[in-house]
Scaffold this active site. Structure first.
Site, PDB file in Angstrom:
ATOM      1  N   LYS A   1      12.058   9.432  -7.904  1.00 51.53           N
ATOM      2  CA  LYS A   1      12.495   8.351  -8.784  1.00 51.53           C
ATOM      3  C   LYS A   1      14.001   8.365  -8.996  1.00 51.53           C
ATOM      4  CE  LYS A   1       8.276   7.569 -11.459  1.00 51.53           C
ATOM      5  NZ  LYS A   1       7.706   7.471 -12.822  1.00 51.53           N
TER       6      LYS A   1
ATOM      7  N   LYS B   1      -2.470   1.600   0.901  1.00 48.42           N
ATOM      8  CA  LYS B   1      -3.276   1.750  -0.305  1.00 48.42           C
ATOM      9  C   LYS B   1      -3.089   0.547  -1.222  1.00 48.42           C
ATOM     10  CE  LYS B   1      -2.959   4.996  -3.556  1.00 48.42           C
ATOM     11  NZ  LYS B   1      -2.568   6.208  -4.256  1.00 48.42           N
TER      12      LYS B   1
ATOM     13  N   LYS C   1       0.179  -1.716  -7.095  1.00 48.69           N
ATOM     14  CA  LYS C   1       0.790  -2.860  -7.769  1.00 48.69           C
ATOM     15  C   LYS C   1       2.105  -3.266  -7.104  1.00 48.69           C
ATOM     16  CE  LYS C   1       3.078  -0.283 -11.392  1.00 48.69           C
ATOM     17  NZ  LYS C   1       2.547   0.633 -12.384  1.00 48.69           N
TER      18      LYS C   1
END
Ligand code: TRP
Length: 339
Positions: A122, A203, A206
């Site tokens: 991140k 996969k 979102k």
């Protein structure tokens, strides 16, 4: 205060959190996590919370965060989580998370935190890297240790954070005396892995390339049917289960099987001699039927904010009683003065 009046807990305590970062959970979340959380109410003393404090480790719009926190809680209940039997609450309602979080930050080495692969990922991706992104796992450890959880069901991506949580619990216990239950990770092996309808090698997530690939559990029936009918299928015409040669068809079979409870073999023989279109109609039906009650209940709750906030307040009261007991003991152990 003694605990002698409290009934001895007869079931292991399970605890998990989910971040409030989308308007709707998707079918992969439902099959991979939500269904299993709901099942745990039968076997565990279950605690579930909305991790809104973890959400702000990256930038969030305040109105959207508020809305998503409520929507996520409503979807938990809509999916069958019973607030009478499980404890459902919002992380920021319990100040002890922050209090223990700080103490565990002081228990964690800088190098240890910097080695977390999620932090590395991140912090590499985001332009602005907050300190909170680094201390995220200490807060997560606090979420867990406050409640003396025995098991923590999480996805594979959280395995390293659970390992750190166990280390912190042992380190604290060793230094200050037995205080925390050392929790076991229960890695959710997606009983069935669900893939993107438009790119069945990726996969379901979102961050899908196109919304058409993603089944959101709050999609209306028309949208669900349309998404499933336009799912990418494979060359050939035969309905067979072969994730390599036929990822699209196999994904549809997986979704059907996970929701209907019927085996893949049984489904394959049912569709022998039929076309992909027949399978799609059947999958759309199962998805629509499964999600209809969930969506109805969720929307009802969202229409009645007073009831939803009453449920979350009651959850916070129950959670707080447990958290408070732990934090008082921790303050004592660490040497903080009583006021
Ligand atoms: N970090 C978890 C995730 O993103 C969410 C989370 C926060 C959590 N605190 C937790 C999960 C405690 C389990 C236990 O998925």
């Amino acid at each position: 205060m003694t605990d002698s009046a409290a009934p001895a807990p007869t079931r292991p305590r399970s605890l998990s959190g989910i971040q409030a970062t989308s308007d709707s959970l998707h079918l992969g979340n439902y099959i991979g996590a939500l269904q299993q959380f709901v099942a745990q109410q039968e076997t565990h003393d279950a605690f579930f919370f909305i991790a809104n404090m973890h959400a702000i480790t990256v930038d969030q719009d305040p109105a959207q965060l508020r809305e998503r926190t409520l929507r996520t809680a409503a979807q938990f209940i809509g999916a069958g989580l019973d607030p009478q039997r499980s404890t459902l609450y919002v992380q920021s309602h319990i100040p002890a998370h922050t209090q223990l979080g700080w103490i565990l930050e002081c228990t964690t080495g800088l190098g240890e935190a910097m080695r977390m692969t999620q932090f590395k990922d991140k912090s590499g991706k985001n332009e602005h890297v907050s300190l909170g992104l680094l201390t995220y796992p200490a807060l997560m450890a606090a979420d867990i240790l406050l409640y003396q959880a025995d098991v923590v069901p999480v996805g594979e991506d959280q395995r390293q954070h659970l390992e750190l949580t166990r280390n912190l619990a042992e380190r604290f216990n060793h230094r200050y005396g037995q205080t925390f239950t050392v929790p076991e990770a229960h890695i959710l092996k997606a009983t069935a892995k669900v893939y993107d309808l438009q790119d069945p090698t990726a996969k379901m997530s979102k961050s899908a390339k196109t919304p058409a690939g993603l089944i959101e559990i709050l999609d209306d029936e028309k949208t669900l049917t349309k998404k499933i009918k336009s799912a990418v299928t494979d060359t050939g015409t035969e309905v067979t289960y072969d994730p390599h040669a036929k990822p699209g068809v196999s994904n549809l079979l997986t979704i059907h099987s996970a929701l209907s409870g019927r085996s893949i073999e049984e489904l394959v023989s049912e569709f022998e001699g039929k076309m992909y279109g027949h399978l799609k109609v059947a999958v759309a039906e199962v998805v629509v039927e499964t999600l209809r009650p969930l969506r109805t209940r969720t929307l009802e709750l969202l229409d009645d904010p007073a009831e939803l906030s009453r449920v979350l307040d009651a959850g916070a009261d129950a959670a707080s009683a447990v958290a408070q007991r732990t934090i008082e003991q921790v303050f004592e152990r660490v040497g903080f003065l009583h006021r």
